[in-house]
Scaffold this active site. Structure first.
Site, PDB file in Angstrom:
ATOM      1  N   TYR A   1       0.812  -1.219   0.000  1.00 29.34           N
ATOM      2  CA  TYR A   1       0.000   0.000   0.000  1.00 29.34           C
ATOM      3  C   TYR A   1       0.848   1.274   0.000  1.00 29.34           C
ATOM      4  CZ  TYR A   1      -3.826  -3.176   1.303  1.00 29.34           C
ATOM      5  OH  TYR A   1      -4.743  -4.195   1.334  1.00 29.34           O
TER       6      TYR A   1
ATOM      7  N   LYS B   1       3.919 -15.300   2.610  1.00 29.33           N
ATOM      8  CA  LYS B   1       3.806 -16.059   1.352  1.00 29.33           C
ATOM      9  C   LYS B   1       5.236 -16.366   0.913  1.00 29.33           C
ATOM     10  CE  LYS B   1       1.276 -17.693  -2.052  1.00 29.33           C
ATOM     11  NZ  LYS B   1       0.447 -18.885  -1.868  1.00 29.33           N
TER      12      LYS B   1
END
Ligand code: NAD
Length: 366
Positions: free
Chosen positions: A146, A195
């Protein structure tokens, strides 16, 4: 002890729910011999009306001088309020973004706790819920996708957009330390979600978590891939204590976790920097649809005040007292309208109350 609490009542239901949290804090102060000195800070629409700005420099100074800040909510009806005719940087929400930035609040903690009495609001199956769950999501708030560089351009006549996900080890270390500190005050387990099978930033995340974990021998920790974490949250939420994760994964997982608990009026939250300071607020907004009606649920704000006692002031016993009083009020059947039983559920022993009565009932049970 004396504690200086900055208070941002804000807009809509904000002043109503903050008033009840102060009532409960004062009951705690009386019982345990503390005094909470409140300093009112203007932010949001009410600040625009008075000063023309959603947050003035003076208000930021007040927040910085406080030991912690307790907030209600800011903003109005985005379709009808004149505040939303202003340019984005002058709107109520810009005040909150500016405050977070000025105070360097890089960590957000959102507990997801299922009350036995509100089990019916949980969309999960009875056998999955069991005797309830109690977890907290620690989300990195100022880095990652972001905040990375972004670009939209045309390459050979084809539109292309790029976002970048960057974390440095210091950003990862400071939030990991926060998560392990919080775990020390809870059930001493951290699940770090990433991840790492695909992303470099996640592999660095894992390495740093392992380095920090060495300083917390009492805390057990594990790594979990984010796709698995999303499944486990609805398959077996009881396994989690503190979930630690980066900004975007945390954005998604914290909403998923809060949905499985039921009402928005029950969800507290906190944002931290690397001191004991915290900004404590309910997860919901200013609910302009019910503002001024005296029916808003004050429990999320009251539970946010309990978090403030636990995490900024190290008053664990006092925080337990607030959480216990909330549980008692629910056990005795008191409900605001948003947590009333749904169609088809029993109303036996249930008493509907307004914002002030709920605050009184909880304060009396401290
Ligand atoms: P909202 O959370 O204010 O309301 C969504 C629904 O939940 C409404 O039906 C509302 O009545 C209900 N609700 C929320 N809190 C409740 C409570 N304590 N008790 C009972 N019911 C409750 O979200 P929205 O309508 O999307 O936003 C309204 C305004 O709030 C907007 O201006 C938005 O920008 C602002 N907002 C502020 C914050 C904040 O201050 N941190 C967060 C989210 C939204």
């Amino acid at each position: 002890m004396e504690y200086k609490v900055g208070v941002i009542s804000g807009d809509g239901i904000g002043p109503e729910i903050v008033g009840e949290a102060k009532k409960v804090l004062d009951a705690v102060g009386k019982k345990y011999g503390h005094s909470f000195i409140y300093d009112d800070i203007l932010m949001g629409g009410c600040s625009i009306d008075k000063t023309g700005e959603p947050l003035t420099d003076g208000a930021i100074e007040q927040a910085k001088k406080s030991d912690a800040v307790l907030m209600g909510s800011i903003g109005g009806n985005t379709a009808t309020s004149p505040w939303y005719k202003l340019p984005p940087e002058k709107r109520p929400e810009a005040g909150l973004l500016k405050l977070r930035k000025s105070l360097n609040l890089f960590a957000n903690l959102r507990p997801a706790y299922l009350y036995e009495e509100l089990k019916a609001a949980c969309p999960l199956r009875e056998d999955i819920i069991g005797d309830g769950f109690d977890m907290a999501i620690m989300r990195e708030l100022t880095g990652g996708l972001y905040f990375g560089e972004r670009e939209t351009k045309e390459v050979n006549g084809v539109r292309q957009a790029t976002d970048t996900l960057t974390y440095n080890e210091e950003e990862i270390r400071r939030i990991t330390i926060k998560a392990f500190d919080i775990a020390m005050k809870r059930r001493k387990k951290v699940t770090s979600v990433d991840k790492a099978n695909v992303l470099d930033s996640s592999r660095l995340w894992r390495n740093v978590v392992e380095e920090v974990a060495k300083d917390y021998p009492e805390v057990s920790y594990e790594h979990m891939l984010v796709d698995n974490a999303a499944m486990q949250l609805v398959k077996d939420p009881k396994q989690f204590d503190v979930i630690l994760t980066e900004n975007m994964f945390g954005d998604i997982l914290s909403d998923e976790a809060s949905m499985v608990t039921g009402s928005i009026g029950m969800l507290s939250s906190a944002s931290f920097n690397d001191t004991k300071f915290g900004l404590y607020e309910p997860s919901g907004g200013s609910a302009p649809d019910i503002a001024g009606k005296g029916i808003a649920n004050p429990i999320a704000t009251i539970l946010s005040a309990a978090m403030m006692l636990r995490y900024s002031f190290d008053l664990d016993k006092e925080a337990d007292a607030i959480e216990g009083a909330v549980r008692s009020a629910l056990k005795e059947g008191f409900r605001t309208i948003d947590i009333m039983p749904q169609k088809g559920e029993s109303l036996d022993g249930i008493k509907q109350v307004g914002t002030k009565e709920m605050g009184d009932i909880i304060a009396e049970r401290i």
